[in-house]
Design an enzyme around this catalytic site. Structure first.
Site, PDB file in Angstrom:
ATOM      1  N   GLU A  80       0.824  -1.209   0.000  1.00  0.00           N
ATOM      2  CA  GLU A  80       0.000   0.000   0.000  1.00  0.00           C
ATOM      3  C   GLU A  80       0.858   1.258   0.000  1.00  0.00           C
ATOM      4  OE1 GLU A  80      -3.116   0.017  -0.444  1.00  0.00           O
ATOM      5  OE2 GLU A  80      -3.583  -2.114  -0.096  1.00  0.00           O
ATOM      6  N   CYS A 146      -7.252  -2.853   8.125  1.00  0.00           N
ATOM      7  CA  CYS A 146      -5.897  -2.786   7.562  1.00  0.00           C
ATOM      8  C   CYS A 146      -5.420  -1.344   7.458  1.00  0.00           C
ATOM      9  CB  CYS A 146      -5.857  -3.481   6.200  1.00  0.00           C
ATOM     10  SG  CYS A 146      -6.190  -5.255   6.281  1.00  0.00           S
ATOM     11  N   HIS A 170      -1.171  -5.941   1.314  1.00  0.00           N
ATOM     12  CA  HIS A 170      -2.372  -6.760   1.202  1.00  0.00           C
ATOM     13  C   HIS A 170      -2.094  -8.005   0.363  1.00  0.00           C
ATOM     14  CE1 HIS A 170      -5.413  -3.581   2.502  1.00  0.00           C
ATOM     15  NE2 HIS A 170      -5.770  -4.687   3.138  1.00  0.00           N
TER      16      HIS A 170
END
Length: 207
Positions: A80, A146, A170
């Site tokens: 991310e 998350c 992820h």
């Protein structure tokens, strides 16, 4: 020696498995050149998940934190880029494992709207892709647990002015999950474990 703290999550959303939990179990016995590894499994609870991870950071004093989570429906492994300062569960989505359903709530009052990963995410993706593993940079960590975990960790580091690189990755559903949900994209656990090893080596090389 680079001290790396790596986290995964328990199952959630009605699933009985979470591939990141299996990754933490497998990685706990790994010995990797240039790295000292510690793993932790987190609950899928707003606030408590990040509280526990930050407590582990305070005890272990890592150089790097790689938090891992499940993004069922994604087709590749996705580091991310950014976490946003909001926790929000839209109608029809599952609550956390304590039944909490926050809507439009800031994660940390008064903190920045967004915080960027400080992991070498482009190099991580390039190295996974070179090994034949589906990988891509993601520009949204969502607004669930998350993102909440990523934001809290980065904000803790920012406020305390710590020399720690941190971010979130992820993972797709595992093949085991796809047995019961054939339409869900999946990758086998051994490939995801190889990907995590590659990301650790990339971080060590970039440190």
């Amino acid at each position: 020696m680079v001290k790396i703290l790596i986290s995964g999550f328990e199952p959630f959303g009605g699933d009985t498995v979470n591939p990141t939990g299996a990754l933490m179990k497998a990685l706990a016995s790994e010995v990797m050149e240039g790295a000292e590894l510690k793993t932790v499994l987190l609950p899928v609870h707003f606030n408590e998940c990040a509280d526990l991870l930050i407590a582990e950071m305070e005890a272990y004093r890592p150089d790097v934190v790689i938090a891992c989570g499940l993004a069922k429906g994604r087709t590749s492994i996705t580091p991310e880029r950014i976490a946003v300062n909001v926790k929000d569960i839209p109608p029809g989505s599952y609550a956390d494992n304590q039944g909490q359903r926050p809507v439009d709530e800031p994660i940390v009052d008064g903190s920045p709207d967004g915080l960027f990963s400080t992991l070498p995410i482009r190099a991580m993706v390039n190295d996974m892709s070179a090994a034949g593993i589906p990988a891509a940079v993601s520009n949204t960590a969502g607004t669930y647990i998350c993102n909440n975990t990523m934001y809290r960790v980065l904000d803790y580091i920012r406020v305390a002015q710590l020399p720690i690189r941190a971010g979130f990755v992820h993972f797709p559903a595992s093949t085991e999950m796809a047995v019961l949900q054939p339409s869900v994209p999946s990758l086998p656990i051994p490939m995801m474990l190889d990907a995590l090893r590659i990301m650790i080596r990339t971080v060590v090389a970039e440190s």
